[in-house]
Motif scaffolding. Sequence first.
Motif, mmCIF file in Angstrom:
data_model
loop_
_atom_site.group_PDB
_atom_site.id
_atom_site.type_symbol
_atom_site.label_atom_id
_atom_site.label_comp_id
_atom_site.label_asym_id
_atom_site.label_seq_id
_atom_site.Cartn_x
_atom_site.Cartn_y
_atom_site.Cartn_z
ATOM 1 N N PHE A 176 -11.074 -15.768 -0.220
ATOM 2 C CA PHE A 176 -10.328 -15.386 0.968
ATOM 3 C C PHE A 176 -10.887 -14.153 1.659
ATOM 4 C CE2 PHE A 176 -8.136 -13.170 -2.431
ATOM 5 C CZ PHE A 176 -7.717 -11.980 -1.872
ATOM 6 N N ASN A 177 -10.362 -13.935 2.877
ATOM 7 C CA ASN A 177 -10.762 -12.815 3.721
ATOM 8 C C ASN A 177 -9.728 -11.714 3.630
ATOM 9 O OD1 ASN A 177 -12.929 -14.370 4.683
ATOM 10 N ND2 ASN A 177 -11.674 -15.226 6.318
ATOM 11 N N LEU A 178 -10.202 -10.493 3.445
ATOM 12 C CA LEU A 178 -9.341 -9.320 3.341
ATOM 13 C C LEU A 178 -9.618 -8.400 4.514
ATOM 14 C CD1 LEU A 178 -7.411 -7.385 1.799
ATOM 15 C CD2 LEU A 178 -9.409 -6.633 0.476
ATOM 16 N N PHE A 179 -8.561 -7.973 5.197
ATOM 17 C CA PHE A 179 -8.674 -7.030 6.304
ATOM 18 C C PHE A 179 -7.948 -5.748 5.903
ATOM 19 C CE2 PHE A 179 -7.004 -5.823 10.733
ATOM 20 C CZ PHE A 179 -8.126 -5.058 11.018
ATOM 21 N N VAL A 180 -8.672 -4.643 5.887
ATOM 22 C CA VAL A 180 -8.101 -3.329 5.590
ATOM 23 C C VAL A 180 -8.041 -2.564 6.903
ATOM 24 C CG1 VAL A 180 -8.391 -1.156 4.336
ATOM 25 C CG2 VAL A 180 -9.052 -3.308 3.251
ATOM 26 N N THR A 181 -6.867 -2.049 7.254
ATOM 27 C CA THR A 181 -6.727 -1.328 8.522
ATOM 28 C C THR A 181 -5.881 -0.068 8.370
ATOM 29 O OG1 THR A 181 -5.970 -1.477 10.824
ATOM 30 C CG2 THR A 181 -4.790 -2.820 9.215
ATOM 31 N N VAL A 182 -6.300 0.968 9.075
ATOM 32 C CA VAL A 182 -5.522 2.207 9.123
ATOM 33 C C VAL A 182 -4.968 2.430 10.527
ATOM 34 C CG1 VAL A 182 -6.818 3.283 7.246
ATOM 35 C CG2 VAL A 182 -7.519 3.689 9.613
ATOM 36 N N GLY A 183 -5.125 1.442 11.398
ATOM 37 C CA GLY A 183 -4.634 1.592 12.766
ATOM 38 C C GLY A 183 -5.410 2.676 13.498
ATOM 39 N N THR A 184 -4.717 3.409 14.335
ATOM 40 C CA THR A 184 -5.376 4.450 15.130
ATOM 41 C C THR A 184 -5.334 5.816 14.455
ATOM 42 O OG1 THR A 184 -3.344 4.860 16.356
ATOM 43 C CG2 THR A 184 -4.885 3.261 17.303
ATOM 44 N N THR A 185 -4.823 5.867 13.253
ATOM 45 C CA THR A 185 -4.657 7.150 12.565
ATOM 46 C C THR A 185 -5.890 7.504 11.742
ATOM 47 O OG1 THR A 185 -3.734 6.152 10.572
ATOM 48 C CG2 THR A 185 -2.185 6.698 12.318
ATOM 49 N N ASP A 186 -5.796 8.627 11.067
ATOM 50 C CA ASP A 186 -6.797 8.971 10.059
ATOM 51 C C ASP A 186 -6.079 8.915 8.713
ATOM 52 O OD1 ASP A 186 -5.240 11.222 10.551
ATOM 53 O OD2 ASP A 186 -6.850 12.621 10.143
ATOM 54 N N PHE A 187 -6.396 7.914 7.956
ATOM 55 C CA PHE A 187 -5.789 7.723 6.641
ATOM 56 C C PHE A 187 -6.917 7.557 5.634
ATOM 57 C CE2 PHE A 187 -3.256 5.494 3.387
ATOM 58 C CZ PHE A 187 -2.185 6.359 3.306
ATOM 59 N N ASP A 188 -7.643 8.665 5.440
ATOM 60 C CA ASP A 188 -8.822 8.644 4.577
ATOM 61 C C ASP A 188 -8.505 8.232 3.148
ATOM 62 O OD1 ASP A 188 -10.643 9.277 6.553
ATOM 63 O OD2 ASP A 188 -10.671 11.418 6.111
ATOM 64 N N ASP A 189 -7.309 8.537 2.648
ATOM 65 C CA ASP A 189 -6.979 8.181 1.258
ATOM 66 C C ASP A 189 -7.143 6.686 1.012
ATOM 67 O OD1 ASP A 189 -6.448 10.785 0.598
ATOM 68 O OD2 ASP A 189 -4.274 10.567 0.541
ATOM 69 N N LEU A 190 -6.687 5.863 1.946
ATOM 70 C CA LEU A 190 -6.811 4.413 1.773
ATOM 71 C C LEU A 190 -8.277 3.998 1.774
ATOM 72 C CD1 LEU A 190 -5.673 1.570 1.522
ATOM 73 C CD2 LEU A 190 -5.370 1.546 4.007
ATOM 74 N N ILE A 191 -9.048 4.535 2.687
ATOM 75 C CA ILE A 191 -10.462 4.173 2.782
ATOM 76 C C ILE A 191 -11.223 4.682 1.553
ATOM 77 C CG2 ILE A 191 -12.552 4.343 4.181
ATOM 78 C CD1 ILE A 191 -10.130 2.707 5.373
ATOM 79 N N GLU A 192 -10.893 5.866 1.085
ATOM 80 C CA GLU A 192 -11.542 6.406 -0.115
ATOM 81 C C GLU A 192 -11.257 5.551 -1.340
ATOM 82 O OE1 GLU A 192 -10.904 10.628 -0.743
ATOM 83 O OE2 GLU A 192 -11.131 10.998 1.402
ATOM 84 N N VAL A 193 -10.026 5.075 -1.473
ATOM 85 C CA VAL A 193 -9.663 4.200 -2.599
ATOM 86 C C VAL A 193 -10.475 2.912 -2.542
ATOM 87 C CG1 VAL A 193 -7.806 2.715 -3.461
ATOM 88 C CG2 VAL A 193 -7.360 5.120 -3.035
ATOM 89 N N CYS A 194 -10.719 2.422 -1.333
ATOM 90 C CA CYS A 194 -11.504 1.191 -1.173
ATOM 91 C C CYS A 194 -12.988 1.409 -1.457
ATOM 92 C CB CYS A 194 -11.335 0.640 0.239
ATOM 93 S SG CYS A 194 -9.674 0.052 0.590
ATOM 94 N N ASP A 195 -13.446 2.640 -1.415
ATOM 95 C CA ASP A 195 -14.862 2.952 -1.613
ATOM 96 C C ASP A 195 -15.140 3.318 -3.068
ATOM 97 O OD1 ASP A 195 -17.462 3.195 -0.488
ATOM 98 O OD2 ASP A 195 -17.261 5.375 -0.451
ATOM 99 N N THR A 196 -14.598 2.518 -3.978
ATOM 100 C CA THR A 196 -14.751 2.794 -5.411
ATOM 101 C C THR A 196 -15.189 1.532 -6.145
ATOM 102 O OG1 THR A 196 -12.456 2.209 -5.916
ATOM 103 C CG2 THR A 196 -12.895 4.529 -5.363
#
Length: 119
Positions: free
Chosen positions: A24-44
Amino acid sequence: KEQTLNSCVTKMREISNSLRLQMFNLFVTVGTTDFDDLIEVCDTSDFVELIFSLRVKQLVMQIGRGKFEPRFLTKACADVGISLEVFRFKSNLDYEVREADLILSHCGAGSILEAITLR
């Protein structure tokens, strides 16, 4: 961040099992904000192992205006055969939302409304 990752892992496993999809396809989005914690968790490595074990074939990430940009993820996804697209903003996310089998979000109102409206 550890708690965020554990929570993500649990929910993604539950959803993946209920979808019973081959890949399946996964879409990760933080919208227009800065939510680095979510992106950092994904970069592991833990996240890459998780999405590989869940049979994710395509990962699309909208990283918004945060300062953090995934580095590990690019090579790791290529190594395990997961297609990866990372971008900050697009004029709209209709295509990404419609193509996603699963959306992982920071749970902002805009992201939720867009997913509900298009799905």
